[in-house]
Design a protein around this motif. Structure first.
Motif, PDB file in Angstrom:
ATOM      1  N   ALA A   1       3.350   5.876  -2.909  1.00 45.88           N
ATOM      2  CA  ALA A   1       4.546   6.528  -3.452  1.00 45.88           C
ATOM      3  C   ALA A   1       4.454   6.656  -4.971  1.00 45.88           C
ATOM      4  CB  ALA A   1       5.799   5.745  -3.049  1.00 45.88           C
ATOM      5  N   ILE A   2       3.925   5.634  -5.628  1.00 39.77           N
ATOM      6  CA  ILE A   2       3.733   5.701  -7.086  1.00 39.77           C
ATOM      7  C   ILE A   2       2.739   6.807  -7.440  1.00 39.77           C
ATOM      8  CG2 ILE A   2       2.784   4.461  -9.074  1.00 39.77           C
ATOM      9  CD1 ILE A   2       4.069   1.898  -7.791  1.00 39.77           C
ATOM     10  N   ASN A   3       1.674   6.917  -6.656  1.00 39.72           N
ATOM     11  CA  ASN A   3       0.710   8.008  -6.878  1.00 39.72           C
ATOM     12  C   ASN A   3       1.378   9.372  -6.734  1.00 39.72           C
ATOM     13  OD1 ASN A   3      -1.299   6.113  -7.256  1.00 39.72           O
ATOM     14  ND2 ASN A   3      -2.173   6.344  -5.211  1.00 39.72           N
ATOM     15  N   ASP A   4       2.237   9.499  -5.704  1.00 40.62           N
ATOM     16  CA  ASP A   4       2.952  10.766  -5.498  1.00 40.62           C
ATOM     17  C   ASP A   4       3.867  11.064  -6.680  1.00 40.62           C
ATOM     18  OD1 ASP A   4       1.724  11.206  -3.071  1.00 40.62           O
ATOM     19  OD2 ASP A   4       3.370  10.374  -1.878  1.00 40.62           O
ATOM     20  N   TRP A   5       4.522  10.011  -7.216  1.00 40.75           N
ATOM     21  CA  TRP A   5       5.392  10.200  -8.382  1.00 40.75           C
ATOM     22  C   TRP A   5       4.582  10.666  -9.593  1.00 40.75           C
ATOM     23  CZ3 TRP A   5       5.109   7.274 -12.944  1.00 40.75           C
ATOM     24  CH2 TRP A   5       6.066   7.616 -13.902  1.00 40.75           C
ATOM     25  N   GLN A   6       3.394  10.076  -9.775  1.00 39.64           N
ATOM     26  CA  GLN A   6       2.560  10.465 -10.910  1.00 39.64           C
ATOM     27  C   GLN A   6       2.137  11.929 -10.818  1.00 39.64           C
ATOM     28  OE1 GLN A   6      -0.354   7.294 -10.518  1.00 39.64           O
ATOM     29  NE2 GLN A   6       0.418   6.293 -12.378  1.00 39.64           N
TER      30      GLN A   6
ATOM     31  N   GLU B   1       8.753  13.368  -9.267  1.00 36.77           N
ATOM     32  CA  GLU B   1      10.020  13.270  -8.528  1.00 36.77           C
ATOM     33  C   GLU B   1      10.448  11.805  -8.406  1.00 36.77           C
ATOM     34  OE1 GLU B   1      10.327  15.436  -4.858  1.00 36.77           O
ATOM     35  OE2 GLU B   1       8.879  16.940  -5.565  1.00 36.77           O
ATOM     36  N   ILE B   2      11.691  11.524  -8.787  1.00 38.86           N
ATOM     37  CA  ILE B   2      12.223  10.163  -8.776  1.00 38.86           C
ATOM     38  C   ILE B   2      12.274   9.599  -7.347  1.00 38.86           C
ATOM     39  CG2 ILE B   2      14.304   8.799  -9.206  1.00 38.86           C
ATOM     40  CD1 ILE B   2      14.691  10.364 -11.734  1.00 38.86           C
ATOM     41  N   TYR B   3      12.389  10.487  -6.375  1.00 37.04           N
ATOM     42  CA  TYR B   3      12.421  10.038  -4.970  1.00 37.04           C
ATOM     43  C   TYR B   3      11.267   9.086  -4.675  1.00 37.04           C
ATOM     44  CZ  TYR B   3      11.178  10.163  -0.068  1.00 37.04           C
ATOM     45  OH  TYR B   3      10.795   9.792   1.197  1.00 37.04           O
ATOM     46  N   TYR B   4      10.087   9.393  -5.203  1.00 34.93           N
ATOM     47  CA  TYR B   4       8.906   8.580  -4.911  1.00 34.93           C
ATOM     48  C   TYR B   4       9.001   7.193  -5.541  1.00 34.93           C
ATOM     49  CZ  TYR B   4       6.839  12.780  -2.966  1.00 34.93           C
ATOM     50  OH  TYR B   4       6.587  13.886  -2.190  1.00 34.93           O
ATOM     51  N   LEU B   5       9.612   7.109  -6.728  1.00 37.37           N
ATOM     52  CA  LEU B   5       9.821   5.791  -7.340  1.00 37.37           C
ATOM     53  C   LEU B   5      10.810   4.967  -6.521  1.00 37.37           C
ATOM     54  CD1 LEU B   5       9.964   6.523 -11.181  1.00 37.37           C
ATOM     55  CD2 LEU B   5       8.105   5.503  -9.866  1.00 37.37           C
ATOM     56  N   GLU B   6      11.852   5.630  -6.021  1.00 35.44           N
ATOM     57  CA  GLU B   6      12.827   4.929  -5.168  1.00 35.44           C
ATOM     58  C   GLU B   6      12.157   4.433  -3.887  1.00 35.44           C
ATOM     59  OE1 GLU B   6      15.769   7.968  -4.814  1.00 35.44           O
ATOM     60  OE2 GLU B   6      16.764   7.405  -6.695  1.00 35.44           O
ATOM     61  N   GLN B   7      11.265   5.253  -3.341  1.00 34.05           N
ATOM     62  CA  GLN B   7      10.544   4.859  -2.135  1.00 34.05           C
ATOM     63  C   GLN B   7       9.647   3.656  -2.424  1.00 34.05           C
ATOM     64  OE1 GLN B   7       8.177   7.996  -0.425  1.00 34.05           O
ATOM     65  NE2 GLN B   7       7.491   6.728   1.285  1.00 34.05           N
ATOM     66  N   ALA B   8       8.955   3.677  -3.573  1.00 35.06           N
ATOM     67  CA  ALA B   8       8.091   2.554  -3.954  1.00 35.06           C
ATOM     68  C   ALA B   8       8.924   1.283  -4.128  1.00 35.06           C
ATOM     69  CB  ALA B   8       7.338   2.879  -5.240  1.00 35.06           C
TER      70      ALA B   8
ATOM     71  N   ASN C   1       0.829  -1.212   0.000  1.00 37.53           N
ATOM     72  CA  ASN C   1       0.000   0.000   0.000  1.00 37.53           C
ATOM     73  C   ASN C   1       0.862   1.260   0.000  1.00 37.53           C
ATOM     74  OD1 ASN C   1      -2.370  -1.454  -0.025  1.00 37.53           O
ATOM     75  ND2 ASN C   1      -2.632  -1.401   2.184  1.00 37.53           N
ATOM     76  N   ARG C   2       1.948   1.240   0.794  1.00 42.16           N
ATOM     77  CA  ARG C   2       2.834   2.406   0.828  1.00 42.16           C
ATOM     78  C   ARG C   2       3.531   2.590  -0.528  1.00 42.16           C
ATOM     79  NH1 ARG C   2       4.507   1.376   6.786  1.00 42.16           N
ATOM     80  NH2 ARG C   2       6.200   0.189   5.897  1.00 42.16           N
ATOM     81  N   ALA C   3       3.875   1.476  -1.180  1.00 37.20           N
ATOM     82  CA  ALA C   3       4.478   1.563  -2.520  1.00 37.20           C
ATOM     83  C   ALA C   3       3.487   2.197  -3.494  1.00 37.20           C
ATOM     84  CB  ALA C   3       4.905   0.181  -2.999  1.00 37.20           C
ATOM     85  N   GLN C   4       2.214   1.796  -3.398  1.00 35.24           N
ATOM     86  CA  GLN C   4       1.201   2.368  -4.286  1.00 35.24           C
ATOM     87  C   GLN C   4       1.024   3.866  -4.045  1.00 35.24           C
ATOM     88  OE1 GLN C   4      -1.985  -0.331  -3.283  1.00 35.24           O
ATOM     89  NE2 GLN C   4      -1.634  -1.584  -5.114  1.00 35.24           N
TER      90      GLN C   4
END
Length: 199
Positions: A16-21, A25-32, A11-14
């Motif tokens: 983070a992906i939403n935040d990236w969209q 920011e690449i940070y969110y993909l790294e977090q996911a 859920n947290r990965a999802q």
């Protein structure tokens, strides 16, 4: 069965992906990626933790469920026999001991801290709330999450606190009760397999 903590990582990965969209920011993909890596590690760990010990239960379609667990599917069928009418369909389920255990959800915990700070200081606590929930402390929150859950897991192990219930692991088979025997039903060619007879 999906472990709650694995589900939490996913859920947290999802999120983070939403935040990236939204931000790019690449940070969110790294977090996911990090969250999904944790989910995979935990899933592997749980799979190795203890062997699956299957038990069996039986139920008719929508009318009666056996409240007992049996060592074999044949025993489950015999256990439900007194409650059956000729022609009833019986489903035998595989049951496995639940691997669930409670865990501390850091997102919930941080929300509680923010609520406490807001109750205590109102707007004066805004900078503190932003800092504790912000990107700068993302790694520190993950570290705290792991440490707190390690302590909780050790405490559960020390006091031998297990879930103590069984979860459905799948369907072993579907059978028609014919009065003196059970006939397995399913794909073509399977429906004549004799499973058990009254002695």
């Amino acid at each position: 069965m999906i472990n709650n903590k694995i589900s939490d990582y996913v859920n947290r990965a999802q999120l983070a992906i939403n935040d990236w969209q939204c931000s790019g920011e690449i940070y969110y993909l790294e977090q996911a990626k990090a969250e999904l890596a944790e989910a995979v590690l935990l899933a592997d760990e749980l799979a190795k933790k203890k062997p699956t010990f299957l038990q069996y239960s039986a139920e008719t379609q929508g009318r009666f469920t056996s409240s007992f667990l049996y060592d074999t599917s044949e025993e489950a069928l015999e256990g439900i026999r007194p409650d059956l009418n000729v022609g009833d369909l019986v489903i035998v389920y595989q049951q496995e001991e639940s691997q669930w255990q409670p865990y501390i959800d850091m997102d919930d915990l941080i929300e509680k801290f923010i609520s406490q700070a807001d109750d205590e200081a109102g707007e004066a606590a805004e900078a503190w709330c932003d800092f504790i929930s912000g990107n700068a402390l993302a790694q520190a929150r993950k570290e705290l999450d792991e440490q707190l859950n390690d302590v909780l897991e050790a405490w559960l192990r020390k006091h031998k606190i297990d879930a103590g219930w069984y979860d459905r692991a799948g369907v072993e088979g579907t059978y028609r009760f014919c009065g003196d025997k059970f006939i397995r039903v399913g794909k073509a060619g399977d429906d004549a397999a004799l499973v058990s007879k009254v002695p």
